[in-house]
Design an enzyme around this catalytic site. Structure first.
Site, short mmCIF file in Angstrom:
data_model
loop_
_atom_site.label_atom_id
_atom_site.label_comp_id
_atom_site.label_asym_id
_atom_site.label_seq_id
_atom_site.Cartn_x
_atom_site.Cartn_y
_atom_site.Cartn_z
N LYS A 175 -6.45 13.30 -23.95
CA LYS A 175 -6.77 12.72 -22.64
C LYS A 175 -8.11 11.65 -22.79
CE LYS A 175 -8.76 13.74 -18.60
NZ LYS A 175 -9.14 12.39 -18.25
N GLU A 250 -18.79 19.57 -26.77
CA GLU A 250 -19.80 18.59 -27.02
C GLU A 250 -20.59 18.19 -25.62
OE1 GLU A 250 -21.11 18.26 -29.83
OE2 GLU A 250 -19.57 19.00 -31.37
N CYS A 284 -25.08 10.35 -25.82
CA CYS A 284 -25.34 11.86 -25.79
C CYS A 284 -26.72 12.13 -26.44
CB CYS A 284 -24.21 12.82 -25.99
SG CYS A 284 -23.66 12.41 -27.51
N GLU A 385 -30.57 14.55 -17.81
CA GLU A 385 -29.91 13.46 -18.78
C GLU A 385 -29.48 12.27 -17.68
OE1 GLU A 385 -25.81 13.99 -19.91
OE2 GLU A 385 -26.31 13.24 -21.64
P1 NAD Z 1 -17.15 13.78 -17.89
O1 NAD Z 1 -17.70 15.11 -18.31
O2 NAD Z 1 -17.48 13.23 -16.41
O3 NAD Z 1 -15.89 13.57 -18.57
C1 NAD Z 1 -15.35 13.93 -19.65
C2 NAD Z 1 -13.99 13.96 -19.79
O4 NAD Z 1 -13.50 15.14 -19.09
C3 NAD Z 1 -13.07 12.78 -19.16
O5 NAD Z 1 -11.88 12.56 -19.76
C4 NAD Z 1 -12.77 13.43 -17.57
O6 NAD Z 1 -11.53 12.91 -17.12
C5 NAD Z 1 -12.53 14.98 -18.00
N1 NAD Z 1 -12.79 15.72 -16.97
C6 NAD Z 1 -13.45 15.65 -15.90
N2 NAD Z 1 -13.19 16.71 -14.95
C7 NAD Z 1 -12.45 17.51 -15.66
C8 NAD Z 1 -11.98 18.85 -15.25
N3 NAD Z 1 -12.32 19.39 -13.98
N4 NAD Z 1 -11.03 19.40 -16.07
C9 NAD Z 1 -10.85 19.03 -17.29
N5 NAD Z 1 -11.18 17.56 -17.72
C10 NAD Z 1 -12.29 16.99 -16.79
O7 NAD Z 1 -18.20 12.85 -19.02
P2 NAD Z 1 -18.34 11.36 -19.01
O8 NAD Z 1 -19.07 10.85 -17.95
O9 NAD Z 1 -17.02 10.82 -19.40
O10 NAD Z 1 -19.18 11.16 -20.39
C11 NAD Z 1 -20.74 11.30 -20.08
C12 NAD Z 1 -21.22 12.69 -20.55
O11 NAD Z 1 -20.53 13.12 -22.02
C13 NAD Z 1 -22.58 12.92 -20.94
O12 NAD Z 1 -22.94 13.90 -20.20
C14 NAD Z 1 -22.68 12.85 -22.30
O13 NAD Z 1 -23.82 13.44 -22.69
C15 NAD Z 1 -21.60 13.58 -22.83
N6 NAD Z 1 -21.25 13.11 -24.18
C16 NAD Z 1 -21.55 14.25 -24.98
C17 NAD Z 1 -21.30 14.13 -26.17
C18 NAD Z 1 -21.75 14.92 -27.56
O14 NAD Z 1 -21.14 14.66 -28.51
N7 NAD Z 1 -22.61 15.94 -27.24
C19 NAD Z 1 -20.74 12.48 -26.71
C20 NAD Z 1 -20.71 11.70 -25.92
C21 NAD Z 1 -20.86 11.99 -24.43
#
Ligand code: NAD
Length: 495
Positions: A175, A250, A284, A385
């Site tokens: 997804k 992650e 991230c 962040e």
């Molecule tokens: P997000 O948490 O908003 O969304 C991530 C994914 O989760 C998306 O596909 C979203 O549709 C899904 N999602 C949202 N709500 C959900 C729920 N209730 N149940 C299941 N899935 C759900 O993150 P984002 O805004 O897309 O990305 C930014 C964040 O990701 C930042 O905090 C960043 O640090 C983190 N990130 C971490 C890494 C790592 O490797 N540690 C890498 C990239 C990004």
């Protein structure tokens, strides 16, 4: 007519009733529409993935067959690299140089790496326990894996997860973020041509609250590999608890780069610029706190600021652009709110931190890179962040102070050290609380090197042997090979 991207379920493309408009962040205009999975589509993906795993040939396929398919996916990505890079740039806004030279080739490399190391990583291990007793340690796939991907590296992170999940023999439901589903949906076309059995890979798009939650709470999903925010990560841990699922988390970061006085100044400045401003700071692992030894603080800051002011903002497809727009208006508002709060808390804004005025950037979600100094550890900008092009520069006068400042965070994802002294770099890297540390470089990810954070940055690894192992379960088979031995346990109740 704008292009339309269907879901990919059970080996077939499926247009759904409801479609999302997907925006180009460089212009704010509609770029495409993408099908959004409804409850029926989610169920179909779950049934297909479950059946493909329970009855299907993939998990029983020999490693040679798995290797062949993974290499075909890698080749498919490389054959379509130019279009994929362009599409990723249009959908995320990141400069075309980044998608062409980083995201797309690195995605293909992940498939190649796991294909070429399957035997090395997955062959069973035999331990001679005692006498003629032997233990076989077998790496089995876990089952159906839900792979949940964020918007900052949509294609690359999806491919990392997919390469590992498939190498291990799992079926998957992938997804992407509903903001950036296009390249991931397009991957379905490449996969369809490889001969991978139907239902092994399903790609469904939709928002997290409906599609993500439905997937992560379903009893048919055996593991969840999630990359995203802490807020959502915590929710998913809650859903997964009900059926006790395996998870990889992650999450976010607030990483620190440490510049020592003996560092090559030009290298440290250039590397530090990349460490916070690549992908508009939406990383991230962004070094959103840069700590500089006080002897060289003024020189570093002067050089750093001069170069920040020269960063060329531009639309993703502009080959001259060094920084694109943020992903969406909501993200820009979030970043602006962090900048506003930092100013109110007393941090000193040295440059940027506002919407650019250039008429050619109007309509896009652009934001000028911001540099703060005089930040203290109690301020939000030091702790939280931002996920945008905003950096705090601070100084330290002893290594102890540098370590204390760097480790003063709830996150523990990454770190960077700039020095010519190898011994010092080794000492410091032992003291920095982070899952990955770069010395005199930044952001180098290798398919062979595990990656993952500590503390609230999450748990589990991606990439390398340890990454692949997360997508397997380890079974121990103990065999007594003695012909005439009579281990006591076999005679406990009967002589
Ligand atoms: P997000 O948490 O908003 O969304 C991530 C994914 O989760 C998306 O596909 C979203 O549709 C899904 N999602 C949202 N709500 C959900 C729920 N209730 N149940 C299941 N899935 C759900 O993150 P984002 O805004 O897309 O990305 C930014 C964040 O990701 C930042 O905090 C960043 O640090 C983190 N990130 C971490 C890494 C790592 O490797 N540690 C890498 C990239 C990004």
């Amino acid at each position: 007519m704008i292009p339309s991207y269907p879901l990919f379920i059970n080996g077939e493309f499926k247009e759904s009733a409801h479609k999302d408009k997907i925006l180009n962040p460089s212009t704010g205009e509609v770029l495409a529409e993408a099908s959004v999975a409804d409850r029926k589509d989610i169920n179909l993906a779950l049934v297909s993935a479950r059946a493909a795993f329970d009855q299907g040939p993939w998990r029983e396929a020999g490693l040679a067959e798995r290797k062949e398919i993974l290499l075909k996916i890698a080749a498919g990505i490389l054959e379509n690299a130019e279009e994929l890079a362009k599409l990723e740039t249009l959908n995320t806004g990141k400069p075309i140089k980044e998608t062409t030279f980083m995201d797309v080739p690195s995605a293909a490399k992940a498939f190649e790496h796991f294909a070429n190391n399957l035997n090395n990583y997955l062959d069973e291990e035999i331990i001679s326990v005692s006498g003629d007793v032997e233990a076989r340690l077998v790496h089995e796939p876990r089952g159906v894996a839900a792979l949940i991907v964020p918007w900052n590296y949509p294609f690359l992170i999806a491919c990392w997860k997919l390469a590992q999940a498939l190498a291990a023999g799992n079926s998957v439901i992938l997804k992407p973020s509903s903001l950036t589903p296009l390249t991931v949906l397009e991957l379905g076309r490449i996969i369809q041509k490889t001969g991978l059995p139907k239902g092994v890979v399903n790609i469904i798009n939709g928002d997290g609250e409906s599609v993500g939650e439905a997937l992560c709470s379903d009893r048919w999903v055996d593991m969840i590999s999630f990359t995203g925010s802490n807020e959502v990560g915590r929710k998913i841990i809650g859903y997964a608890a009900k059926h006790v699922k395996k998870m990889i988390m992650e999450l976010g970061g607030k990483s620190a780069g440490i510049v020592l006085k003996d560092a090559d100044l030009e290298l440290a400045v250039n590397g530090s610029l990349c460490s916070i401003f690549l992908n508009q700071g939406q990383m991230c692992t962004a070094m959103s706190r840069i700590l500089v030894e006080d002897d060289i603080y003024d020189d570093f800051l002067k050089e750093f600021l001069a170069k920040v002011k020269r960063i060329k903002l531009g639309k993703g497809l502009d080959h001259e652009a060094q920084m694109g727009p943020l992903i969406c208006e909501a993200q820009r508002k979030k970043v602006m709110a962090s900048v506003h709060k930092a100013k109110q808390e007393g941090a000193k804004l040295l440059c940027g931190g506002k919407i650019p005025e250039a008429p050619e950037l109007k309509g896009g979600f652009f934001f000028e890179p911001a540099v703060f100094e005089e930040v203290n550890p109690d301020m939000g900008i030091f702790k939280e962040e931002v996920f945008g092009p905003v950096v705090c520069i601070g100084k330290f006068s002893s290594l102890e102070e540098a370590v204390k400042l760097a480790n003063n965070s709830d996150f523990a994802l990454a770190g960077a050290i700039w020095t010519k002294d190898d011994k010092l770099a080794r000492e410091l890297s032992a003291k920095i609380n982070a899952g990955i540390i770069w010395v005199n470089t930044y952001g180098m990810f290798f398919s062979e090197v595990p990656y993952g954070g500590f503390k609230q940055s999450g748990f589990g690894k991606e990439l390398g042997r340890e990454g692949l192992m997360e997508y397997t379960r380890l079974k121990s088979v103990i065999i007594d090979k003695t012909k005439d031995a009579k281990p006591l346990i076999n005679y406990w109740y009967g002589f």
